[in-house]
Design an enzyme around this catalytic site. Structure first.
Site, PDB file in Angstrom:
ATOM      1  N   ILE A  94       8.881  -0.321   2.744  1.00  0.00           N
ATOM      2  CA  ILE A  94       7.672  -0.834   2.238  1.00  0.00           C
ATOM      3  C   ILE A  94       6.569  -0.759   2.965  1.00  0.00           C
ATOM      4  O   ILE A  94       6.767  -1.575   4.006  1.00  0.00           O
ATOM      5  CB  ILE A  94       7.730  -1.928   0.982  1.00  0.00           C
ATOM      6  CG1 ILE A  94       8.955  -1.621   0.082  1.00  0.00           C
ATOM      7  CG2 ILE A  94       6.422  -1.997   0.456  1.00  0.00           C
ATOM      8  CD1 ILE A  94       9.198  -3.033  -0.600  1.00  0.00           C
ATOM      9  N   VAL A  95       5.395  -0.350   2.727  1.00  0.00           N
ATOM     10  CA  VAL A  95       4.300  -0.724   3.834  1.00  0.00           C
ATOM     11  C   VAL A  95       3.201  -1.568   3.077  1.00  0.00           C
ATOM     12  O   VAL A  95       2.827  -1.250   1.752  1.00  0.00           O
ATOM     13  CB  VAL A  95       3.517   0.884   4.055  1.00  0.00           C
ATOM     14  CG1 VAL A  95       2.347   0.344   4.908  1.00  0.00           C
ATOM     15  CG2 VAL A  95       4.607   1.576   4.793  1.00  0.00           C
ATOM     16  N   ASP A  99       7.346  16.519  13.658  1.00  0.00           N
ATOM     17  CA  ASP A  99       6.947  16.425  12.356  1.00  0.00           C
ATOM     18  C   ASP A  99       5.512  16.311  12.358  1.00  0.00           C
ATOM     19  O   ASP A  99       4.925  15.374  11.471  1.00  0.00           O
ATOM     20  CB  ASP A  99       7.498  15.219  11.586  1.00  0.00           C
ATOM     21  CG  ASP A  99       7.745  15.245  10.185  1.00  0.00           C
ATOM     22  OD1 ASP A  99       7.324  16.157   9.542  1.00  0.00           O
ATOM     23  OD2 ASP A  99       7.891  14.316   9.529  1.00  0.00           O
ATOM     24  N   ILE A 154       0.788  -1.339   0.109  1.00  0.00           N
ATOM     25  CA  ILE A 154      -0.092   0.050  -0.058  1.00  0.00           C
ATOM     26  C   ILE A 154       0.998   1.138  -0.214  1.00  0.00           C
ATOM     27  O   ILE A 154       0.045   2.468   0.024  1.00  0.00           O
ATOM     28  CB  ILE A 154      -0.783   0.090   1.294  1.00  0.00           C
ATOM     29  CG1 ILE A 154      -0.145  -0.274   2.620  1.00  0.00           C
ATOM     30  CG2 ILE A 154      -1.952  -0.857   1.127  1.00  0.00           C
ATOM     31  CD1 ILE A 154      -1.236   0.045   3.957  1.00  0.00           C
ATOM     32  N   GLY A 155       2.217   1.073   0.029  1.00  0.00           N
ATOM     33  CA  GLY A 155       3.122   2.446  -0.028  1.00  0.00           C
ATOM     34  C   GLY A 155       4.354   1.913  -0.085  1.00  0.00           C
ATOM     35  O   GLY A 155       4.959   0.758   0.241  1.00  0.00           O
ATOM     36  N   ARG A 156       5.306   3.003  -0.645  1.00  0.00           N
ATOM     37  CA  ARG A 156       6.914   2.415  -0.905  1.00  0.00           C
ATOM     38  C   ARG A 156       7.465   3.793  -0.821  1.00  0.00           C
ATOM     39  O   ARG A 156       7.077   4.668  -1.126  1.00  0.00           O
ATOM     40  CB  ARG A 156       6.940   2.078  -2.084  1.00  0.00           C
ATOM     41  CG  ARG A 156       8.084   1.576  -2.627  1.00  0.00           C
ATOM     42  CD  ARG A 156       8.333   0.995  -4.042  1.00  0.00           C
ATOM     43  NE  ARG A 156       7.714  -0.280  -4.221  1.00  0.00           N
ATOM     44  CZ  ARG A 156       8.533  -1.423  -4.249  1.00  0.00           C
ATOM     45  NH1 ARG A 156       9.842  -1.403  -4.176  1.00  0.00           N
ATOM     46  NH2 ARG A 156       7.927  -2.491  -4.233  1.00  0.00           N
ATOM     47  N   GLY A 157       8.637   3.669  -0.409  1.00  0.00           N
ATOM     48  CA  GLY A 157       9.643   4.570   0.123  1.00  0.00           C
ATOM     49  C   GLY A 157      10.888   3.983  -0.461  1.00  0.00           C
ATOM     50  O   GLY A 157      11.011   3.121  -1.138  1.00  0.00           O
ATOM     51  N   SER A 158      11.954   4.974  -0.364  1.00  0.00           N
ATOM     52  CA  SER A 158      13.362   4.588  -0.751  1.00  0.00           C
ATOM     53  C   SER A 158      13.992   3.442  -0.028  1.00  0.00           C
ATOM     54  O   SER A 158      14.832   2.877  -0.509  1.00  0.00           O
ATOM     55  CB  SER A 158      14.174   5.957  -0.742  1.00  0.00           C
ATOM     56  OG  SER A 158      14.387   6.442   0.515  1.00  0.00           O
ATOM     57  N   PHE A 159      13.621   3.305   1.312  1.00  0.00           N
ATOM     58  CA  PHE A 159      14.199   2.292   2.146  1.00  0.00           C
ATOM     59  C   PHE A 159      13.136   1.527   2.963  1.00  0.00           C
ATOM     60  O   PHE A 159      13.550   0.636   3.745  1.00  0.00           O
ATOM     61  CB  PHE A 159      14.975   2.954   2.980  1.00  0.00           C
ATOM     62  CG  PHE A 159      14.611   4.092   3.850  1.00  0.00           C
ATOM     63  CD1 PHE A 159      14.629   5.339   3.494  1.00  0.00           C
ATOM     64  CD2 PHE A 159      13.735   3.794   5.051  1.00  0.00           C
ATOM     65  CE1 PHE A 159      14.214   6.389   4.368  1.00  0.00           C
ATOM     66  CE2 PHE A 159      13.509   4.827   5.797  1.00  0.00           C
ATOM     67  CZ  PHE A 159      13.421   6.265   5.529  1.00  0.00           C
TER      68      PHE A 159
END
Length: 830
Positions: A27-28, A157, A20-25
């Site tokens: 993953i969700v 944040d 359901i989500g991805r970043g550079s380091f």
């Protein structure tokens, strides 16, 4: 088990269902417990991609979430370490995050599972959420912050992307969680993402720059020490966005953002045509005070009317009606609040638009979302299609990121707004949902190399003295002016210089430096790689590659008057950034994709010219940061005076900031293109974007380093206030110098190729002044006149074309002469 490509795998007692989500380091995934069937989210972090700083943030997030349990804080259910991964099993928030909730507030009626919200709480005309929703979410956020305060925690944040939403609680849930505040008939807010949170005593002060600039307190933007009150500014910004529908201050970069905040002078503007309750306005104004001392404190916030007044639960729907409605919410959320530098990615086989429940639900309901229906950051009109202003969206492909980093989404970040050595800053987290920068302001060491060509460029300007732009700075903190001397920093001689090794000045007395240039090289103490010359190799090169080679491989031996050096360059080589066998503009590309790459190449050439002008001035500063002269140093190696050092630092600083503005224009253009096109980003486009991201990171880090030098040196030596330093003036005058030198050399019959390179560089510098909305200080002369600049560019281009035609004629004549000589020689040989 490769979690990055597999689903329906198990982690302990949990089954992974979908990404359901991805970043550079990280993953969700969405998953569930195998025994209880509880739906959960799993944040899987690949530890080998994390820098030391990021790993510390992750460990801090885990330790904090393990110790806290609150109804309005996302719960950490489990933490599992498996091989190279750390899996955070967390509460699943099916309604996505507050940012999309705000953005799509007028579309709820088209979604059956959310239509019940607008029945009793429709959005405010030409404003934001319904007043009841604003009060409800504010009370729940206040409850979460009050809990953190009781644990001496500061979040650092707070923003809409980190405020996740769940459907209204059931009666059983309310019995288990007596801490619940607000209306039980409205969505439930939970504070998430504690990657930047830290324990901070009431009297303690922090000084790390982190978070998202759109919601960041001005004291953090000014690099001042701050306390827990910094979160209150963020709360005010979130409250304003809920009430109005957009952030209180928006800007293309953090420097301009601070300038706009300062310019407002604590006067917060609200839309005249929208009704916003005076209680809410009063609280927003009390929270959005530039000076932390003037800002309302936590006790005042917790006791404010907005927070303490009970909500009117009157509703035409019963609790059972609402629960029946939300049962249909089964679309996985891809909320970016789970990942620090988030970039959504569709699941293979079942493409879905990024952005969590709301955006996916619109597609599920057959709603067509046009760019004109989405509000976002300004995009230059040259990238807009059909006259619509397009939104700013994250543009960084997750797979293109190098190893990890703490730096746009812009973006990230613009940011965006994406990484290499453990300490290198990049722009992956910039542009995180239009909150484009997440950095640590301390100088950081990196193996990224500085260009050797920049070591000698412009050394003719009075040896080591700054350009005759004697001006200064009266406190206007913008890309056009240097920062204010409002506090001291550690002595610069003990600072670690960006992209340099610590203690790089060798003590070897036999190492003799005869010029500041060699002293600087001694300071860098790095081996750099050659960039192929523009004439080498038969491969077809793109304009971007040619531009980089022009501005680097020949900058030193062409541009510098009377000085040559065949040193190496640090700009990305084909082997490092641009694929060896790829021509960025390919004939097979669609016209739209080709136009995008043409634009990127044009901006790259302009940005590169400004970047190297800044590099030249930084190169003149570095030798003076040593406390004492080394054996063998000559008079030319004598450090600059404090005044000259600060003036050079100011000039370099504003040039790096201008380079950042140009790079942001490129990011905006890519965002606009992707928003209006169904094409997937080609590998060539991703490579180009990666180059922009890395350059953004370098310029940002160096500008921050220079800012610290300016502040510390000015404070240490009590330097007088001078006039603002103008980036446009520096660029304009350098372009004139280059064109004049090229013309003089051409008339003298000197190296024609060198003249051509100078003409090209001068044209690129002038063209950079016409890119985006680049303003100059009041009273600026011809450099502020776009007509004058365009005329100069036309003249330079004409001279360049004439010189090229002469070269062609000369080459033809030489070949004819050689041929005649061979013909004449042949009979003699016979």
């Amino acid at each position: 088990m490769n979690l990055q490509t597999s689903t329906n795998q198990t982690i302990g007692p949990y089954v992974i269902r979908s990404e359901i989500g991805r970043g550079s380091f990280a993953i969700v995934y969405k998953g569930k417990h195998t025994e209880t069937n509880r739906v959960i989210s799993i944040k899987s972090v690949l530890t080998k991609k994390l820098t030391k700083k990021l790993l510390e943030n992750l460990e801090s997030e885990i330790s904090i979430l393990k110790e806290i349990r609150h109804v309005h804080v996302v719960e950490l259910i489990d933490c599992i370490k498996a091989g190279r991964f750390i899996h955070l099993v967390m509460e699943y928030c099916s309604l996505g995050d507050l940012s999309y909730f705000i953005r799509k507030r007028e579309k709820f009626n088209s979604i059956p599972s959310l239509a019940w919200i607008n029945i009793d709480h429709p959005p405010v005309y030409k404003a934001g959420l319904n007043e009841t929703l604003v009060r409800h979410f504010t009370q729940q956020l206040a409850s979460a912050l009050q809990f953190l305060r009781s644990r001496s925690l500061i979040h650092r944040d707070v923003k809409p992307q980190n405020l996740l939403l769940q459907p209204p609680p059931t009666a059983a849930y309310l019995e288990e969680h007596p801490q619940f505040v607000g209306s039980p008939k409205l969505p439930m807010l939970k504070l998430a993402d504690f990657g930047f949170a830290r324990y901070l005593q009431t009297s303690s002060m922090a000084e790390t720059l982190c978070g998202s600039p759109l919601y960041m307190a001005p004291e953090i933007l000014r690099y001042e020490k701050y306390d827990a009150k910094a979160d209150l500014w963020s709360v005010g910004a979130v409250l304003y966005e809920m009430a109005v529908g957009k952030p209180p201050f928006k800007a293309p970069n953090h420097v301009e953002l601070l300038r706009r905040i300062q310019k407002a002078k604590d006067v917060i503007k609200f839309p005249e045509e929208a009704f916003i309750h005076p209680d809410i306005k009063t609280l927003i104004c009390a929270l959005l005070k530039q000076n932390p001392a003037d800002r309302i404190d936590y006790d005042g916030f917790f006791s404010s009317i907005v927070v303490t007044t009970p909500l009117d639960d009157a509703s035409t729907l019963t609790g059972s009606d609402i629960q029946d409605a939300v049962k249909e919410i089964n679309i996985p959320s891809s909320s970016p609040a789970y990942i620090t530098d988030f970039f959504p990615k569709s699941n293979p086989g079942a493409p879905a638009p990024p952005g969590g429940l709301l955006r996916q639900a619109f597609q599920a309901q057959g709603s067509s979302i046009q760019p004109s229906e989405i509000t976002g950051r300004r995009v230059p009109h040259r990238y807009a299609q059909d006259g619509n202003t397009l939104p700013y969206t994250p543009v960084f492909p997750p797979e293109s990121a190098p190893a990890a980093s703490i730096f746009p989404p812009r973006l990230t970040s613009k940011q965006p707004i994406p990484m290499a050595s453990p300490a290198k800053l990049t722009s992956d987290t910039s542009n995180k949902s239009s909150a484009y920068v997440v950095v640590d302001h301390h100088p950081i060491i990196s193996s990224t190399q500085l260009s050797n060509e920049s070591l000698t460029h412009e050394q003719s300007i009075n040896g080591n003295s700054p350009s005759p732009n004697e001006g200064v700075f009266q406190g206007s903190f913008s890309p056009e002016s240097a920062p204010v001397n409002n506090h001291a920093f550690p002595h610069t001689s003990r600072m670690q210089i960006p992209y340099m090794k610590p203690n790089a000045f060798p003590s070897n007395p036999t190492y003799i430096a005869s010029t500041p240039v060699t002293q600087l090289r001694r300071a860098f103490e790095q081996a750099t790689a050659h960039v192929p010359q523009s004439g080498g190799g038969a491969r077809n090169k793109s304009a971007l590659e040619r531009a980089l080679n022009v501005a680097n491989a020949r900058l030193n031996e062409v541009v510098v008057d009377g000085m040559t050096d065949n040193g190496n360059t640090s700009l990305p080589t084909k082997e490092s950034n641009l694929d060896n066998n790829v021509n960025i503009i390919q004939p097979s590309l669609p016209d739209t994709g080709k136009r995008l790459l043409d634009v990127l190449e044009s901006i790259a050439m302009k940005s590169n010219s400004v970047y190297h002008l800044a590099e030249v001035k930084l190169a003149q500063i570095i030798p003076s940061l040593s406390d004492e002269m080394k054996p063998g140093d000559t008079l030319l190696d004598r450090p600059l005076t404090p005044f000259s050092l600060v003036m050079l630092a100011k000039e370099s600083y504003v040039l790096y900031e201008r380079d950042i503005e140009l790079l942001q224009v490129a990011f905006d253009g890519v965002a606009a293109f992707w928003a209006n096109s169904e094409e997937r980003a080609s590998p060539d486009c991703q490579q180009a974007i990666e180059w922009f991201r890395q350059r953004y990171s370098e310029s940002l880090e160096k500008s921050q380093f220079l800012r610290e030098i300016i502040i510390s040196q000015s404070a240490a030596h009590s330097l007088p206030t001078t006039k603002p330093v103008s980036a446009s003036q520096l660029i304009y005058h350098r372009a004139l110098d280059l064109s004049r030198n090229a013309a003089t050399s051409e008339l003298s019959g000197n190296d024609a190729q060198a003249c051509l390179q100078n003409y090209r560089l001068a044209a690129h510098l002038l063209e950079s002044l016409l890119e985006s909305n680049f303003s100059t200080p009041d009273g600026a002369n011809d450099s502020n006149n776009s007509v004058t600049i365009r005329n100069l560019i036309a003249l330079i281009t004409k001279r360049q074309e004439l010189l090229q035609s002469k070269q062609i004629q000369a080459n033809v004549a030489n070949k004819v002469t050689e041929s005649v000589a061979k013909i004449t020689l042949a009979p003699n040989l016979a």
